[in-house]
Every structure is written in C-alpha cells, then in structure tokens.
Write a protein that holds these residues in place. Structure first.
Motif, mmCIF file in Angstrom:
data_model
loop_
_atom_site.group_PDB
_atom_site.id
_atom_site.type_symbol
_atom_site.label_atom_id
_atom_site.label_comp_id
_atom_site.label_asym_id
_atom_site.label_seq_id
_atom_site.Cartn_x
_atom_site.Cartn_y
_atom_site.Cartn_z
ATOM 1 N N TYR A 65 84.286 -34.632 -32.139
ATOM 2 C CA TYR A 65 83.338 -35.719 -31.899
ATOM 3 C C TYR A 65 82.418 -35.935 -33.092
ATOM 4 O O TYR A 65 81.985 -37.059 -33.346
ATOM 5 C CB TYR A 65 82.502 -35.447 -30.647
ATOM 6 C CG TYR A 65 81.710 -36.656 -30.223
ATOM 7 C CD1 TYR A 65 82.343 -37.760 -29.665
ATOM 8 C CD2 TYR A 65 80.336 -36.713 -30.427
ATOM 9 C CE1 TYR A 65 81.622 -38.891 -29.308
ATOM 10 C CE2 TYR A 65 79.608 -37.835 -30.065
ATOM 11 C CZ TYR A 65 80.260 -38.917 -29.510
ATOM 12 O OH TYR A 65 79.557 -40.034 -29.167
ATOM 13 N N LEU A 66 82.126 -34.856 -33.843
ATOM 14 C CA LEU A 66 81.328 -35.024 -35.058
ATOM 15 C C LEU A 66 82.015 -35.981 -36.024
ATOM 16 O O LEU A 66 81.370 -36.801 -36.668
ATOM 17 C CB LEU A 66 81.103 -33.666 -35.735
ATOM 18 C CG LEU A 66 79.899 -32.843 -35.278
ATOM 19 C CD1 LEU A 66 79.922 -31.476 -35.958
ATOM 20 C CD2 LEU A 66 78.593 -33.558 -35.568
ATOM 21 N N GLU A 67 83.333 -35.878 -36.111
ATOM 22 C CA GLU A 67 84.086 -36.771 -37.000
ATOM 23 C C GLU A 67 84.141 -38.178 -36.428
ATOM 24 O O GLU A 67 83.941 -39.162 -37.149
ATOM 25 C CB GLU A 67 85.501 -36.236 -37.221
ATOM 26 C CG GLU A 67 86.318 -37.086 -38.174
ATOM 27 C CD GLU A 67 87.719 -36.550 -38.403
ATOM 28 O OE1 GLU A 67 88.521 -37.251 -39.061
ATOM 29 O OE2 GLU A 67 88.012 -35.437 -37.924
ATOM 30 N N TYR A 68 84.392 -38.278 -35.109
ATOM 31 C CA TYR A 68 84.451 -39.609 -34.503
ATOM 32 C C TYR A 68 83.114 -40.339 -34.621
ATOM 33 O O TYR A 68 83.059 -41.543 -34.880
ATOM 34 C CB TYR A 68 84.838 -39.499 -33.024
ATOM 35 C CG TYR A 68 84.790 -40.843 -32.328
ATOM 36 C CD1 TYR A 68 85.877 -41.715 -32.404
ATOM 37 C CD2 TYR A 68 83.655 -41.261 -31.639
ATOM 38 C CE1 TYR A 68 85.834 -42.965 -31.809
ATOM 39 C CE2 TYR A 68 83.601 -42.509 -31.039
ATOM 40 C CZ TYR A 68 84.682 -43.353 -31.131
ATOM 41 O OH TYR A 68 84.629 -44.597 -30.560
ATOM 42 N N PHE A 69 82.021 -39.600 -34.433
ATOM 43 C CA PHE A 69 80.676 -40.179 -34.410
ATOM 44 C C PHE A 69 80.152 -40.478 -35.819
ATOM 45 O O PHE A 69 79.106 -41.104 -35.966
ATOM 46 C CB PHE A 69 79.734 -39.213 -33.678
ATOM 47 C CG PHE A 69 78.396 -39.790 -33.314
ATOM 48 C CD1 PHE A 69 78.217 -41.146 -33.080
ATOM 49 C CD2 PHE A 69 77.289 -38.963 -33.189
ATOM 50 C CE1 PHE A 69 76.979 -41.662 -32.745
ATOM 51 C CE2 PHE A 69 76.048 -39.467 -32.859
ATOM 52 C CZ PHE A 69 75.893 -40.825 -32.629
ATOM 53 N N PHE A 70 80.870 -40.040 -36.847
ATOM 54 C CA PHE A 70 80.391 -40.221 -38.221
ATOM 55 C C PHE A 70 80.213 -41.701 -38.579
ATOM 56 O O PHE A 70 79.128 -42.094 -39.055
ATOM 57 C CB PHE A 70 81.327 -39.535 -39.216
ATOM 58 C CG PHE A 70 80.796 -39.493 -40.614
ATOM 59 C CD1 PHE A 70 79.986 -38.445 -41.038
ATOM 60 C CD2 PHE A 70 81.100 -40.493 -41.528
ATOM 61 C CE1 PHE A 70 79.482 -38.399 -42.332
ATOM 62 C CE2 PHE A 70 80.595 -40.466 -42.818
ATOM 63 C CZ PHE A 70 79.792 -39.416 -43.223
ATOM 64 N N PRO A 71 81.227 -42.573 -38.386
ATOM 65 C CA PRO A 71 81.011 -43.998 -38.702
ATOM 66 C C PRO A 71 79.911 -44.621 -37.848
ATOM 67 O O PRO A 71 79.172 -45.494 -38.318
ATOM 68 C CB PRO A 71 82.371 -44.635 -38.404
ATOM 69 C CG PRO A 71 83.342 -43.514 -38.485
ATOM 70 C CD PRO A 71 82.612 -42.320 -37.966
ATOM 71 N N GLY A 72 79.790 -44.177 -36.580
ATOM 72 C CA GLY A 72 78.734 -44.703 -35.727
ATOM 73 C C GLY A 72 77.355 -44.321 -36.224
ATOM 74 O O GLY A 72 76.409 -45.112 -36.150
ATOM 75 N N LEU A 76 74.228 -46.534 -37.531
ATOM 76 C CA LEU A 76 72.867 -46.347 -37.031
ATOM 77 C C LEU A 76 71.873 -46.211 -38.188
ATOM 78 O O LEU A 76 70.734 -46.687 -38.101
ATOM 79 C CB LEU A 76 72.806 -45.104 -36.147
ATOM 80 C CG LEU A 76 71.514 -44.872 -35.358
ATOM 81 C CD1 LEU A 76 71.237 -46.045 -34.414
ATOM 82 C CD2 LEU A 76 71.587 -43.566 -34.580
ATOM 83 N N ILE A 77 72.273 -45.577 -39.269
ATOM 84 C CA ILE A 77 71.415 -45.467 -40.456
ATOM 85 C C ILE A 77 71.134 -46.854 -41.036
ATOM 86 O O ILE A 77 69.988 -47.181 -41.374
ATOM 87 C CB ILE A 77 72.066 -44.557 -41.510
ATOM 88 C CG1 ILE A 77 71.996 -43.095 -41.052
ATOM 89 C CG2 ILE A 77 71.394 -44.707 -42.875
ATOM 90 C CD1 ILE A 77 72.763 -42.141 -41.927
ATOM 91 N N LEU A 78 72.153 -47.680 -41.127
ATOM 92 C CA LEU A 78 71.955 -49.050 -41.607
ATOM 93 C C LEU A 78 71.020 -49.816 -40.670
ATOM 94 O O LEU A 78 70.162 -50.590 -41.122
ATOM 95 C CB LEU A 78 73.298 -49.772 -41.701
ATOM 96 C CG LEU A 78 74.338 -49.181 -42.662
ATOM 97 C CD1 LEU A 78 75.632 -49.992 -42.598
ATOM 98 C CD2 LEU A 78 73.815 -49.137 -44.089
ATOM 99 N N LEU A 79 71.175 -49.593 -39.363
ATOM 100 C CA LEU A 79 70.335 -50.270 -38.374
ATOM 101 C C LEU A 79 68.881 -49.840 -38.496
ATOM 102 O O LEU A 79 67.973 -50.687 -38.564
ATOM 103 C CB LEU A 79 70.861 -49.962 -36.974
ATOM 104 C CG LEU A 79 70.037 -50.452 -35.785
ATOM 105 C CD1 LEU A 79 69.910 -51.970 -35.815
ATOM 106 C CD2 LEU A 79 70.659 -49.998 -34.479
ATOM 107 N N PHE A 80 68.631 -48.541 -38.543
ATOM 108 C CA PHE A 80 67.264 -48.042 -38.650
ATOM 109 C C PHE A 80 66.608 -48.503 -39.946
ATOM 110 O O PHE A 80 65.444 -48.899 -39.960
ATOM 111 C CB PHE A 80 67.260 -46.507 -38.574
ATOM 112 C CG PHE A 80 67.153 -45.974 -37.177
ATOM 113 C CD1 PHE A 80 67.978 -46.458 -36.171
ATOM 114 C CD2 PHE A 80 66.265 -44.974 -36.859
ATOM 115 C CE1 PHE A 80 67.905 -45.968 -34.879
ATOM 116 C CE2 PHE A 80 66.170 -44.477 -35.569
ATOM 117 C CZ PHE A 80 66.991 -44.979 -34.572
#
Length: 270
Positions: A65-72, A76-80
C-alpha cells in the motif's frame, strides 16, 4: 510594437509576480513544512497502517500500500502546496498590494498567470523532492521517464493552483478559503484513485471517480512513474487519455481563472 506592448503589460509582470510567489512561499518555513510534511506523514502512517492487508483487483499483485499510495501522496503534496500558495491572494488584498497591481498599467491576465505559474512552480519543486523517495518503495526512476513525469506534475499543479486562485479571489478570509477549498478539493482528491482503486468501490462511487477529472491526473502520474511496465495497475486509464483530459482540464481552469479575475474583488482592498 504590439509584441513589445504585450511583453510589458503581460509577460514581464507575470514573470515578476511568479518570482515573487516563489520567494514569498519559501520565506515562511512553516508553509514548506505544512505542504510537504503533512502528506508525508499521511503516506507513512496510512501506508504502514494498512500495510499487507491491502488487496485489490485494481492493483498489481505484490504491490504494497505504501507503493500504491505514493502517486496519491504526490497529488496531495501538489494540492496542499497550491492551497498554501494561493493564500497570498487574500493576504495581498488585505495588505493593499493587490490594489496596487490592479491599478497598474498591466492586464489582469498578467496577474492570473503570475499567481498560477508561481504557485505551480512551487508545487512542482515540492513534488520533485517527494519523487526522490520513489526508490524506497520499489518504484524505479528511469531517466527517460523524468521529462514526462515533470510535465505531468506541472499540468496537475496548474490545475490545482488555478482552482485555488479562483477560491481565493472569490473569498475574503483565510479561514473561509481553507474551509471551502478543503470541502471541494479534498473530496476530489479522495475520489481520484489516490487512496483506493475504483475496482473495489461501490458502483456509485466508481461513477463519481470516472467523472472526476483528477482521477485522470492521478492515472497520468501513475503511468509516468511506471512508464513501459504493467506495474501501474489494470484499473488505470491509458496514458494518452489521461494526459488529454488533464491538459484539457488545465486549459479550462486557467480560462475560468481569467473570467473570475475580471469580476470585482470581495472584501477589503487595503
């Protein structure tokens, strides 16, 4: 003569405002920490908490899940970052700087472009810093992928910063801006495939995800990270479709920002 006039009324002021956004953001370390640190903590805690219990037909076998969640998390960094950057629109309004820009002999397009490009540049730099962590979760960064990945990051940053600009222009308080931006942008992020694949979601949620433009932005990030391999997952739109929709959405957002900027500002102009 017309080209020279366009340079002085649009491109030069836009470049100056863009540079000002970069300097202003990094002058406040708390904003840098908030924009980069908060998503990083989410990634580590959520990714490690779900861990091996993560199973979905939309993700490749063996993907953590750490790998799957990486693009997400990258999204989120771009959003914040875009939200933190566009707070400057409200701050400039209260300090009187925005009024001085509006009465200057420059076009409002220059103001919009300067703010959006400046915020996008900051978000892009933050995103690139996080991308350097990709090898820690098994994502190989090939030199051939980098130009495409940077281009996708820039497109997504323009979309999110443009949305942030419109909210900031229409609102008069930082508190209201945060409330409305989070109410609108966080659900868009949650329904973009950043946190979970659409394959395991309820039918009505899958439809919302298909209609969400940020879903294709997230897919474009996944495809650019896994270019040339099947590790991006079966539940991901093609790179061509994802790029087309993301680029089209970016154009729509920028044009909408131009239209919104032609409306009178709300609240105190200093």
């Amino acid at each position: 003569m017309e080209t020279q006039s366009l340079y002085h009324t649009t491109w030069l002021p836009a470049a100056s405002l863009c540079w000002r956004e970069l300097i202003r953001f990094y002058r406040y370390p708390s904003r840098v920490v908030g924009a980069l640190g908060t998503p990083l903590i989410f990634w580590l805690l959520i990714g490690s908490g779900i861990g091996t219990s993560f199973q979905s037909q939309g993700a490749p076998n063996g993907m953590t899940y750490l790998e799957y969640f990486f693009p997400g998390t990258l999204m989120l960094i771009l959003l914040f970052t875009s939200i933190f950057c566009m707070i400057s629109v409200i701050e400039d309004r209260h300090e009187g700087f925005l009024l001085s820009v509006l009465v200057a002999p420059i076009s409002r397009r220059a103001l919009v472009l300067g703010k959006i490009l400046g915020g996008s540049a900051v978000a892009l730099l933050q995103g690139i810093l996080f991308v350097l962590l990709a090898p820690t979760v098994g994502i190989s960064l090939h030199p051939g992928n980098i130009p495409l990945l940077v281009g996708v990051l820039l497109l997504v940053a323009i979309v999110l910063t443009g949305l942030g600009f419109m909210f900031a222009w229409l609102l008069d308080s930082v508190q209201g801006f945060h409330a409305v931006a989070n109410l609108f942008l966080i659900p868009l992020w949650l329904l973009s495939g950043a946190l979970f694949p659409s394959a395991g979601a309820s039918p009505w949620v899958r439809w919302l995800m298909k209609l969400n433009p940020l879903t294709y932005a997230t897919d474009a990030l996944r495809q650019s990270l896994y270019l040339g391999s099947s590790s991006g997952g079966a539940d991901v739109s093609s790179l061509a479709l994802s790029l087309t929709i993301t680029a089209g959405f970016a154009v729509v957002v920028v044009l909408a920002a131009f239209a919104v900027a032609n409306r009178p500002l709300r609240g105190n102009l200093g």
